[in-house]
Design a protein around this motif. Structure first.
Motif, short mmCIF file in Angstrom:
data_model
loop_
_atom_site.label_atom_id
_atom_site.label_comp_id
_atom_site.label_asym_id
_atom_site.label_seq_id
_atom_site.Cartn_x
_atom_site.Cartn_y
_atom_site.Cartn_z
N ALA A 239 0.84 -1.15 -0.25
CA ALA A 239 0.15 -0.12 -0.09
C ALA A 239 0.74 1.24 0.01
O ALA A 239 0.55 2.16 -0.66
CB ALA A 239 -0.97 -0.07 1.14
N LEU A 240 2.07 1.22 0.70
CA LEU A 240 2.91 2.38 0.88
C LEU A 240 3.36 2.62 -0.48
O LEU A 240 3.69 3.64 -1.00
CB LEU A 240 3.71 2.26 1.93
N ALA A 241 3.66 1.56 -1.21
CA ALA A 241 4.76 1.46 -2.52
C ALA A 241 3.64 2.02 -3.54
O ALA A 241 4.06 3.11 -4.30
CB ALA A 241 5.23 0.44 -3.09
N ALA A 242 2.47 1.98 -3.32
CA ALA A 242 1.43 2.19 -4.34
C ALA A 242 1.03 3.58 -4.18
O ALA A 242 0.84 4.64 -4.95
CB ALA A 242 0.08 1.53 -4.42
N LEU A 243 1.05 4.20 -2.94
CA LEU A 243 0.95 5.60 -2.57
C LEU A 243 2.01 6.48 -2.87
O LEU A 243 1.96 7.76 -3.38
CB LEU A 243 0.72 5.60 -0.93
N ALA A 244 3.26 6.08 -3.00
CA ALA A 244 4.39 6.71 -3.38
C ALA A 244 4.34 6.80 -4.86
O ALA A 244 4.55 8.17 -5.48
CB ALA A 244 5.55 6.00 -2.95
N ALA A 245 3.97 5.93 -5.73
CA ALA A 245 3.96 6.00 -6.97
C ALA A 245 2.61 6.89 -7.44
O ALA A 245 2.92 7.76 -8.25
CB ALA A 245 3.63 4.55 -7.84
N TRP A 246 1.57 6.75 -6.59
CA TRP A 246 0.36 7.56 -7.11
C TRP A 246 1.05 9.28 -6.79
O TRP A 246 0.60 9.99 -7.43
CB TRP A 246 -0.61 7.45 -5.89
N ALA A 247 1.47 9.46 -5.60
CA ALA A 247 2.03 10.76 -5.44
C ALA A 247 2.81 11.20 -6.33
O ALA A 247 2.53 12.52 -6.66
CB ALA A 247 2.57 10.94 -3.87
N LEU A 248 3.80 10.71 -6.72
CA LEU A 248 4.57 11.03 -7.71
C LEU A 248 3.92 11.38 -9.04
O LEU A 248 4.07 12.43 -9.94
CB LEU A 248 5.73 10.05 -7.99
N ALA A 249 3.05 10.69 -9.51
CA ALA A 249 2.13 10.72 -10.78
C ALA A 249 1.09 11.99 -10.62
O ALA A 249 1.12 12.76 -11.46
CB ALA A 249 1.34 9.52 -11.03
N ASN A 250 0.83 12.11 -9.33
CA ASN A 250 -0.34 13.13 -9.38
C ASN A 250 0.49 14.61 -9.28
O ASN A 250 -0.03 15.40 -10.00
CB ASN A 250 -1.08 12.95 -7.80
N ALA A 251 1.64 14.71 -8.62
CA ALA A 251 2.35 15.69 -8.45
C ALA A 251 3.16 16.07 -9.83
O ALA A 251 2.76 17.25 -10.15
CB ALA A 251 3.50 15.65 -7.54
N GLY A 252 3.21 15.03 -10.79
CA GLY A 252 3.79 15.43 -12.04
C GLY A 252 2.64 16.06 -13.12
O GLY A 252 3.01 16.96 -13.77
N LEU A 253 1.55 15.41 -12.86
CA LEU A 253 0.41 15.81 -13.68
C LEU A 253 -0.11 16.94 -13.20
O LEU A 253 -0.29 17.84 -14.11
CB LEU A 253 -0.61 14.77 -13.80
N VAL A 254 0.06 17.49 -12.10
CA VAL A 254 -0.34 18.74 -11.62
C VAL A 254 0.48 19.74 -12.00
O VAL A 254 0.24 20.89 -12.53
CB VAL A 254 -0.52 18.81 -10.12
N ALA A 255 1.81 19.41 -11.93
CA ALA A 255 2.85 20.29 -12.25
C ALA A 255 2.85 20.73 -13.77
O ALA A 255 3.08 21.92 -14.04
CB ALA A 255 4.33 19.76 -11.80
N SER A 256 2.23 19.79 -14.44
CA SER A 256 2.45 20.01 -15.98
C SER A 256 1.32 20.55 -16.52
O SER A 256 1.08 20.94 -17.67
CB SER A 256 2.73 18.52 -16.87
N GLY A 257 0.08 20.62 -15.61
CA GLY A 257 -1.10 21.02 -16.13
C GLY A 257 -1.84 20.11 -16.84
O GLY A 257 -3.24 20.15 -16.99
#
Length: 356
Positions: free
Chosen positions: A217-235
């Motif tokens: 679960a923690l590994a999945a959360l880390a992957a999600w956080a990176l993906a969400n942050a990247g998509l937000v930063a890129s618009g």
């Protein structure tokens, strides 16, 4: 409380019906309500100050999933009560929220009316008050919309669920903008509420798996956080389809975080906030606005991010303080619906989160 979690699929949902509260749901709701207060606090401070601070990054990160998760959880326990008779259903799911909307829109107007009147006239203020029963006022649009979701879901009970879900997803993707909050937010949010109702057994299964396999679960959360942050930063988080996927991904993430916190018995304050999320939602505007005005006008703190953080904290704690003061002053009607406003027999057993 259900300290050991819930079992898989429908069994988990049925077990929840026998419990007063479900621990991870309260944690998830606590996270959501804090994010809501944070959003209003940060954006309000930044608008008034004309500049942004470090808290802006957190608000932007949470935007894709903040309200989707709240609506998804709001529909989570609906399968247990949707077959109730219409009188009981309307009492619990419409009159309940309508009562608090009327009380608190009146309170908010009481504080804001003088400023409105200074800009226009008291006649216009009266018209604006009446309009708030058609066009949701300020921060209260969430509890204005929930009864509509509950009624639409029950009315469409006999329609194919997949067809309803596809229509709801299409409405979110269509980005409908009419200028009317109820219509626009219905189109943007109903898919998440309906998903909570339709896929509730799978949500409980997700929670169980996170509880039983915390490392994954923690590994999945880390992957999600990176993906969400990247998509937000890129618009890209604002793109059609992507926003829908991020809404569901973020909702699953918050459910997983809530489960892990419940498993470890950490951050009990978040759980407390979740248990009293309606209290915070209704009352946070007053301490938030007062603190924002005080800090910005006095200039005691120069850093906008620090001001935003303080306003957020005071918004949460201040709303709970108002609730406690109301109880001590016998003003329970502010947070508890009086018997005179029940149209069905008042329940005597423990309340599920869905009833709040």
């Amino acid at each position: 409380m259900a300290p050991s979690g819930t079992s898989a699929a429908t069994g988990g949902l049925r077990k929840a019906s026998a419990a007063a509260r479900v621990d991870w749901v309260d944690y998830a709701k606590g996270i959501c309500i804090v994010m809501v207060v944070m959003m209003h606090s940060v954006l309000g401070v930044e608008l008034a100050a004309g500049e942004t601070g470090f808290m802006h990054v957190l608000v932007a990160f949470a935007k894709p999933f903040r309200m989707p998760d709240f609506f998804l959880i709001s529909g989570l326990f609906l399968p247990l009560v949707i077959d109730r008779d219409w009188r009981t259903y309307l009492d619990r799911k419409v009159v309940h929220f309508a009562y608090f909307y009327v009380v608190w829109v009146t309170i908010q107007f009481g504080f804001k009316a003088p400023a409105f009147a200074a800009e226009t006239s008291w006649r216009d203020v009266g018209l604006l008050y009446l309009e708030s029963f058609v066009e949701p006022f300020g921060t209260l649009w969430f509890i204005y919309l929930l009864p509509i979701f509950f009624v639409v879901t029950k009315l469409t009970r006999k329609f194919p669920p997949l067809a309803i879900w596809l229509v709801a997803a299409a409405l979110e993707t269509a980005r409908i903008t009419t200028g009317w909050t109820a219509i626009d937010e219905f189109c943007a949010r109903f898919v998440y509420f309906y998903s909570g109702y339709l896929f509730a057994p799978y949500v409980f299964t997700l929670s169980d798996r996170a509880r039983n396999h915390p490392a994954y679960a923690l590994a999945a959360l880390a992957a999600w956080a990176l993906a969400n942050a990247g998509l937000v930063a890129s618009g890209a988080s604002e793109w059609k389809i992507v926003s829908l996927l991020l809404g569901f991904a973020g909702a699953c993430a918050i459910i997983t975080i809530g489960t892990l916190l419940a498993r470890a018995h950490w951050c009990n304050f978040l759980r407390f906030c979740g248990e009293h999320s309606i209290v915070i939602y209704l009352a946070f505007f007053l301490p938030m606005a007062a603190t924002r005005t005080l800090l910005l006008h006095t200039g005691l703190i120069a850093d906008i991010g620090a001001v935003s953080l303080i306003v957020t904290i005071v918004g949460v704690l201040g709303s709970l303080a108002i609730w406690q003061a109301a109880l001590r002053l016998h003003a329970d009607f502010l947070f508890e619906r009086p018997g005179a406003f029940w149209i069905a027999p008042k329940k005597t057993g423990p309340a599920l989160q869905a009833a709040e």
